[in-house]
Motif scaffolding. Sequence first.
Motif, PDB file in Angstrom:
ATOM      1  N   SER A   1       4.335 -12.029  -3.095  1.00 26.55           N
ATOM      2  CA  SER A   1       4.043 -12.213  -4.512  1.00 26.55           C
ATOM      3  C   SER A   1       2.549 -12.385  -4.771  1.00 26.55           C
ATOM      4  O   SER A   1       1.989 -11.767  -5.678  1.00 26.55           O
ATOM      5  N   ILE A   2       1.903 -13.215  -3.974  1.00 24.18           N
ATOM      6  CA  ILE A   2       0.463 -13.448  -4.150  1.00 24.18           C
ATOM      7  C   ILE A   2      -0.325 -12.168  -3.892  1.00 24.18           C
ATOM      8  O   ILE A   2      -1.190 -11.792  -4.691  1.00 24.18           O
ATOM      9  N   ILE A   3      -0.025 -11.499  -2.802  1.00 27.18           N
ATOM     10  CA  ILE A   3      -0.735 -10.256  -2.470  1.00 27.18           C
ATOM     11  C   ILE A   3      -0.470  -9.194  -3.532  1.00 27.18           C
ATOM     12  O   ILE A   3      -1.383  -8.483  -3.962  1.00 27.18           O
ATOM     13  N   GLY A   4       0.777  -9.089  -3.974  1.00 24.40           N
ATOM     14  CA  GLY A   4       1.121  -8.112  -5.008  1.00 24.40           C
ATOM     15  C   GLY A   4       0.373  -8.346  -6.302  1.00 24.40           C
ATOM     16  O   GLY A   4      -0.091  -7.403  -6.948  1.00 24.40           O
ATOM     17  N   LYS A   5       0.228  -9.594  -6.692  1.00 23.82           N
ATOM     18  CA  LYS A   5      -0.464  -9.915  -7.942  1.00 23.82           C
ATOM     19  C   LYS A   5      -1.981  -9.771  -7.811  1.00 23.82           C
ATOM     20  O   LYS A   5      -2.636  -9.137  -8.633  1.00 23.82           O
ATOM     21  N   VAL A   6      -2.555 -10.332  -6.747  1.00 22.37           N
ATOM     22  CA  VAL A   6      -4.010 -10.375  -6.597  1.00 22.37           C
ATOM     23  C   VAL A   6      -4.602  -9.005  -6.273  1.00 22.37           C
ATOM     24  O   VAL A   6      -5.599  -8.589  -6.877  1.00 22.37           O
ATOM     25  N   PHE A   7      -3.999  -8.284  -5.344  1.00 21.77           N
ATOM     26  CA  PHE A   7      -4.591  -7.026  -4.882  1.00 21.77           C
ATOM     27  C   PHE A   7      -4.046  -5.784  -5.588  1.00 21.77           C
ATOM     28  O   PHE A   7      -4.709  -4.762  -5.639  1.00 21.77           O
ATOM     29  N   PHE A   8      -2.817  -5.863  -6.106  1.00 22.75           N
ATOM     30  CA  PHE A   8      -2.178  -4.669  -6.666  1.00 22.75           C
ATOM     31  C   PHE A   8      -1.762  -4.827  -8.129  1.00 22.75           C
ATOM     32  O   PHE A   8      -1.198  -3.911  -8.706  1.00 22.75           O
ATOM     33  N   ARG A   9      -2.015  -5.987  -8.717  1.00 21.72           N
ATOM     34  CA  ARG A   9      -1.697  -6.251 -10.118  1.00 21.72           C
ATOM     35  C   ARG A   9      -0.237  -5.954 -10.467  1.00 21.72           C
ATOM     36  O   ARG A   9       0.071  -5.397 -11.533  1.00 21.72           O
ATOM     37  N   LYS A  10       0.658  -6.308  -9.583  1.00 14.84           N
ATOM     38  CA  LYS A  10       2.086  -6.105  -9.803  1.00 14.84           C
ATOM     39  C   LYS A  10       2.644  -7.220 -10.673  1.00 14.84           C
ATOM     40  O   LYS A  10       2.121  -8.333 -10.707  1.00 14.84           O
ATOM     41  N   ARG A  11       3.713  -6.938 -11.362  1.00 15.80           N
ATOM     42  CA  ARG A  11       4.432  -7.976 -12.100  1.00 15.80           C
ATOM     43  C   ARG A  11       5.293  -8.726 -11.094  1.00 15.80           C
ATOM     44  O   ARG A  11       5.916  -8.122 -10.231  1.00 15.80           O
ATOM     45  N   ILE A  12       5.348 -10.037 -11.230  1.00 18.46           N
ATOM     46  CA  ILE A  12       6.054 -10.876 -10.264  1.00 18.46           C
ATOM     47  C   ILE A  12       7.123 -11.699 -10.981  1.00 18.46           C
ATOM     48  O   ILE A  12       6.835 -12.375 -11.966  1.00 18.46           O
ATOM     49  N   ILE A  13       8.346 -11.642 -10.451  1.00 21.17           N
ATOM     50  CA  ILE A  13       9.431 -12.506 -10.907  1.00 21.17           C
ATOM     51  C   ILE A  13       9.840 -13.355  -9.717  1.00 21.17           C
ATOM     52  O   ILE A  13      10.199 -12.831  -8.658  1.00 21.17           O
ATOM     53  N   TRP A  14       9.754 -14.661  -9.883  1.00 26.02           N
ATOM     54  CA  TRP A  14      10.105 -15.602  -8.810  1.00 26.02           C
ATOM     55  C   TRP A  14      11.362 -16.351  -9.208  1.00 26.02           C
ATOM     56  O   TRP A  14      11.450 -16.910 -10.290  1.00 26.02           O
ATOM     57  N   LEU A  15      12.337 -16.356  -8.341  1.00 27.91           N
ATOM     58  CA  LEU A  15      13.571 -17.109  -8.537  1.00 27.91           C
ATOM     59  C   LEU A  15      13.617 -18.180  -7.465  1.00 27.91           C
ATOM     60  O   LEU A  15      13.824 -17.872  -6.289  1.00 27.91           O
ATOM     61  N   ASP A  16      13.399 -19.430  -7.870  1.00 30.55           N
ATOM     62  CA  ASP A  16      13.380 -20.493  -6.876  1.00 30.55           C
ATOM     63  C   ASP A  16      14.794 -20.792  -6.395  1.00 30.55           C
ATOM     64  O   ASP A  16      15.767 -20.603  -7.117  1.00 30.55           O
TER      65      ASP A  16
ATOM     66  N   LEU B   1       0.831  -1.209   0.000  1.00 32.43           N
ATOM     67  CA  LEU B   1       0.000   0.000   0.000  1.00 32.43           C
ATOM     68  C   LEU B   1       0.861   1.253   0.000  1.00 32.43           C
ATOM     69  O   LEU B   1       0.541   2.241  -0.660  1.00 32.43           O
ATOM     70  N   LYS B   2       1.953   1.203   0.735  1.00 30.62           N
ATOM     71  CA  LYS B   2       2.829   2.367   0.892  1.00 30.62           C
ATOM     72  C   LYS B   2       3.742   2.579  -0.314  1.00 30.62           C
ATOM     73  O   LYS B   2       3.934   3.708  -0.766  1.00 30.62           O
ATOM     74  N   GLU B   3       4.310   1.513  -0.816  1.00 30.69           N
ATOM     75  CA  GLU B   3       5.286   1.600  -1.896  1.00 30.69           C
ATOM     76  C   GLU B   3       4.602   1.458  -3.250  1.00 30.69           C
ATOM     77  O   GLU B   3       3.768   0.597  -3.437  1.00 30.69           O
ATOM     78  N   LYS B   4       4.986   2.259  -4.172  1.00 30.06           N
ATOM     79  CA  LYS B   4       4.431   2.209  -5.531  1.00 30.06           C
ATOM     80  C   LYS B   4       5.456   1.537  -6.437  1.00 30.06           C
ATOM     81  O   LYS B   4       6.218   2.183  -7.126  1.00 30.06           O
ATOM     82  N   THR B   5       5.453   0.238  -6.411  1.00 28.75           N
ATOM     83  CA  THR B   5       6.410  -0.524  -7.206  1.00 28.75           C
ATOM     84  C   THR B   5       5.730  -1.131  -8.414  1.00 28.75           C
ATOM     85  O   THR B   5       4.520  -1.340  -8.409  1.00 28.75           O
ATOM     86  N   ASP B   6       6.494  -1.407  -9.442  1.00 31.98           N
ATOM     87  CA  ASP B   6       5.950  -2.050 -10.632  1.00 31.98           C
ATOM     88  C   ASP B   6       6.193  -3.549 -10.631  1.00 31.98           C
ATOM     89  O   ASP B   6       5.388  -4.318 -11.143  1.00 31.98           O
ATOM     90  N   VAL B   7       7.331  -3.965 -10.055  1.00 31.92           N
ATOM     91  CA  VAL B   7       7.753  -5.361 -10.120  1.00 31.92           C
ATOM     92  C   VAL B   7       8.183  -5.831  -8.743  1.00 31.92           C
ATOM     93  O   VAL B   7       8.855  -5.107  -8.007  1.00 31.92           O
ATOM     94  N   ILE B   8       7.810  -7.054  -8.410  1.00 34.68           N
ATOM     95  CA  ILE B   8       8.280  -7.707  -7.187  1.00 34.68           C
ATOM     96  C   ILE B   8       9.174  -8.852  -7.620  1.00 34.68           C
ATOM     97  O   ILE B   8       8.767  -9.702  -8.414  1.00 34.68           O
ATOM     98  N   ILE B   9      10.399  -8.861  -7.107  1.00 34.44           N
ATOM     99  CA  ILE B   9      11.332  -9.946  -7.376  1.00 34.44           C
ATOM    100  C   ILE B   9      11.532 -10.686  -6.067  1.00 34.44           C
ATOM    101  O   ILE B   9      11.913 -10.090  -5.062  1.00 34.44           O
ATOM    102  N   SER B  10      11.270 -11.973  -6.075  1.00 30.44           N
ATOM    103  CA  SER B  10      11.313 -12.724  -4.825  1.00 30.44           C
ATOM    104  C   SER B  10      11.695 -14.164  -5.097  1.00 30.44           C
ATOM    105  O   SER B  10      11.781 -14.597  -6.235  1.00 30.44           O
ATOM    106  N   GLY B  11      11.900 -14.893  -4.014  1.00 36.36           N
ATOM    107  CA  GLY B  11      12.161 -16.307  -4.172  1.00 36.36           C
ATOM    108  C   GLY B  11      12.471 -17.020  -2.878  1.00 36.36           C
ATOM    109  O   GLY B  11      12.992 -16.444  -1.939  1.00 36.36           O
TER     110      GLY B  11
END
Length: 124
Positions: free
Chosen positions: A66-81, A47-57
Motif C-alpha cells: 500500500s505504501i509503495i503503491g501510493k508513494v511511488f505509483f500514485r495508486k488508490r488504496i483501500i485498506w480493510l483492517d 512496476l509490472k502490473e498496471k493496476t488502478d486500485v490496491i485492496i489490502s489489509g
Amino acid sequence: AYYVSTSKSGAKKILDDYGRYYTVTDTGRSYVFKSLCTAFQCFRILLKEKTDVIISGGSAPGCLMSIIGKVFFRKRIIWLDSIANIKKMSLSGRIARHFTDICICQWEEVARQYNNVQFLETVI
C-alpha cells in the motif's frame, strides 16, 4: 486482476482460476531484512502490473504494498483492517491508514479512535 499473497501453495490453488498470482515474503516489524526483500518484491510487482486500485489489509506485506503503491505509483488504496482486532487497529493498519484513500474497520468503537477510518459493519 492479479493477487498477491505470502502463501506459496494454499492460496495459489484457489486463486489460479481468477487471474495472475504473485507470492511475496512474509514479514513483520522485527524482520528488517525480510521487510526490505518484501518491499522490493512489491515494487517489482507494481512496476509490472498496471493496476488502478490496491485492496489490502491486516499484514505487513499488505502495508508495504500500500505504501509503495501510493508513494511511488500514485495508486488508490483501500485498506480493510482485520476483524480480529476488537480493541485497536493492527499496527499495519495504523501505519497504512496514512496512505489510504479508504480505510475500513469492522468495529465501530475502533474506527472512532482514528482519523480517516470508516466503520463498515459487515464486510465478511
